[in-house]
Design a protein around this motif. Structure first.
Motif, PDB file in Angstrom:
ATOM      1  N   ILE A   9       0.879  -1.162   0.000  1.00 51.35           N
ATOM      2  CA  ILE A   9       0.000   0.000   0.000  1.00 51.35           C
ATOM      3  C   ILE A   9       0.923   1.220   0.000  1.00 51.35           C
ATOM      4  CG2 ILE A   9      -1.839   1.209   1.224  1.00 51.35           C
ATOM      5  CD1 ILE A   9      -2.705  -1.550   2.283  1.00 51.35           C
ATOM      6  N   VAL A  60      -0.799  -0.977  -4.490  1.00 51.70           N
ATOM      7  CA  VAL A  60      -1.897  -0.019  -4.565  1.00 51.70           C
ATOM      8  C   VAL A  60      -1.320   1.342  -4.220  1.00 51.70           C
ATOM      9  CG1 VAL A  60      -4.103   0.710  -3.577  1.00 51.70           C
ATOM     10  CG2 VAL A  60      -3.658  -1.718  -3.965  1.00 51.70           C
ATOM     11  N   THR A  62      -1.718   4.986  -3.125  1.00 54.71           N
ATOM     12  CA  THR A  62      -2.747   5.670  -2.339  1.00 54.71           C
ATOM     13  C   THR A  62      -2.793   7.180  -2.556  1.00 54.71           C
ATOM     14  OG1 THR A  62      -1.294   5.993  -0.441  1.00 54.71           O
ATOM     15  CG2 THR A  62      -2.552   3.933  -0.535  1.00 54.71           C
ATOM     16  N   ILE A  70      -9.250   3.341  -2.058  1.00 52.11           N
ATOM     17  CA  ILE A  70      -8.170   2.387  -1.798  1.00 52.11           C
ATOM     18  C   ILE A  70      -8.751   1.016  -1.475  1.00 52.11           C
ATOM     19  CG2 ILE A  70      -6.251   1.825  -0.251  1.00 52.11           C
ATOM     20  CD1 ILE A  70      -5.961   4.971   0.064  1.00 52.11           C
ATOM     21  N   ILE A  74      -8.244  -2.519  -3.546  1.00 57.35           N
ATOM     22  CA  ILE A  74      -7.735  -3.732  -2.925  1.00 57.35           C
ATOM     23  C   ILE A  74      -8.727  -4.885  -3.132  1.00 57.35           C
ATOM     24  CG2 ILE A  74      -7.206  -4.835  -0.708  1.00 57.35           C
ATOM     25  CD1 ILE A  74      -6.060  -2.059   0.160  1.00 57.35           C
TER      26      ILE A  74
END
Length: 79
Positions: A9, A60, A62, A70, A74
């Motif tokens: 992330i 991912v 952010t 987000i 996911i």
């Protein structure tokens, strides 16, 4: 190597500093750092850990995304 289902992330230095600044009193490692030192701390740790973070099977980003965006991203990656 991280497990196949791992997700990095990813957030930039500016974003991480902003988040940490808002919760400094809950974060013992950064609670006493001045703002300029916090930027250095985050940059140093991101640099040192980048190799490991980038081994995640998915990433991912952010930046400029809400928590809902987000989470949705996911969920899409996992299903």
């Amino acid at each position: 190597m991280l497990k196949q289902s791992s997700i990095y992330i990813k957030a930039g230095i500016k974003t991480l500093v902003s988040r940490l600044t808002a919760e400094k009193n809950k974060r013992p490692l950064v609670a006493e750092l001045e703002d300029d030192k916090l930027v250095e701390f985050v940059a140093k740790h991101l640099f040192e850990r980048r190799f490991f973070y980038e081994q995640a099977s998915m990433t991912v980003n952010t930046e400029d995304k809400s928590a809902e965006e987000i989470t949705t991203e996911i969920r899409i990656l996992l299903y």
